[in-house]
Design an enzyme around this catalytic site. Structure first.
Site, PDB file in Angstrom:
ATOM      1  CG  ASP A  15      -1.104   0.925  -0.329  1.00 47.16           C
ATOM      2  OD1 ASP A  15      -0.809   0.401  -1.413  1.00 47.16           O
ATOM      3  OD2 ASP A  15      -2.249   1.311  -0.046  1.00 47.16           O
ATOM      4  CG  MET A  34      -3.959  11.821   1.907  1.00 45.56           C
ATOM      5  SD  MET A  34      -4.845  10.803   0.703  1.00 45.56           S
ATOM      6  CE  MET A  34      -6.569  11.079   1.186  1.00 45.56           C
ATOM      7  CE  LYS A  74      -2.180   3.686  -5.371  1.00 40.40           C
ATOM      8  NZ  LYS A  74      -3.661   3.716  -5.357  1.00 40.40           N
TER       9      LYS A  74
END
Length: 259
Positions: free
Chosen positions: A34, A170, A56
């Site tokens: 990732d 996030m 991502k």
């Protein structure tokens, strides 16, 4: 014999990688990794290992989750030893559960290798203990992504009233909404808050404030993702427990002397 390892790479500092995670990386034929994985970790892969980027970004996926699942199954069925390498821990907002389900569906053997999650590590590197005998007897890991509807309201009400420390992942883009929800359901406006950008790395920055003003502080300091948001009285300990900035400064001084 084929096998898939769902591996947590830790929060950013290469030295926080576990020994078991390192062994998985070293023996893998394929590594799917990732965006938040420290690229220095990939240097431990063997020379002929295939590296596949699955990074991502918020609101943009380089590779969709369904595609990642398909790749894991495809490589495993071709007889490869596969490591799926994720920042932090694979089972804490890492979609490791979904990937394990896909592997189980196809009867592919796998192992889960936990990693140190940013909710604990970034806070620690900022001098903030997420629990403390006098200040916090409970901590919750929370996703900062906004979801509309009654379930979302119920979530924030429970968090505001029932948890001492919140570690929010996030959440920077939704920070005004998070502030609004927590205060709406009873969290005091002067509750200390820290936002830790690129936690545990040599570019870590920490901004502190209150639940009422933290978004303004974040804008002033131009803090973006990836960042951890820590909400709770434990943030008040940072002033006397901060230690990592001194390490960064000493490392920078040593590099300057070498130059």
């Amino acid at each position: 014999m084929t096998k898939v390892f769902l591996v947590g790479a830790g929060p950013g500092d290469e030295d926080l990688l576990t020994i078991k995670a390192l062994k998985c990386i070293q023996k893998s034929d394929v590594i799917l990794y990732d965006r938040l994985v420290n690229k220095e970790i990939l240097k431990h892969a063997k020379e002929n290992c295939e590296l596949v980027y699955c990074g991502k970004l918020p609101n943009y996926h380089t590779m969709k989750q369904e595609t990642i699942n398909t790749f894991l199954v495809k490589y495993a069925k071709s007889g490869k030893i596969v490591t799926r390498l994720k920042g932090g821990d694979p089972f804490i907002f890492g979609r490791g559960g979904e990937e394990a389900e896909a592997l189980a569906k196809h009867h592919i053997p796998y192992e889960i290798i936990p990693g140190i999650t940013s909710g604990v590590a970034a806070a620690a590197y900022a001098g903030i203990p997420v629990t403390h005998r006098e200040l916090s007897g409970s901590v919750a890991f929370v996703t900062g992504h906004r979801r509309d509807g009654i379930d979302e309201d119920t979530k924030w009400e429970s968090l505001a009233k029932g948890i001492d420390t919140l570690a929010i992942y996030m959440g920077v883009s939704n920070l005004p909404y998070i502030q609004e929800q927590l205060m709406k359901y009873g969290k005091h406006s002067q509750t200390p808050v820290a936002v830790i950008n690129w936690g545990t790395t040599d570019v870590q920055r920490t901004v502190t404030g209150t639940l009422e003003n933290i978004y303004q502080r974040v804008l002033q300091e131009n803090i973006t993702n990836p960042s951890m948001i820590i909400v709770g009285e434990v943030v008040s300990l940072r002033e006397k427990l901060s230690w990592y900035e001194e390490v960064i400064a000493k490392n920078a001084q040593s590099e300057a002397l070498l130059l």
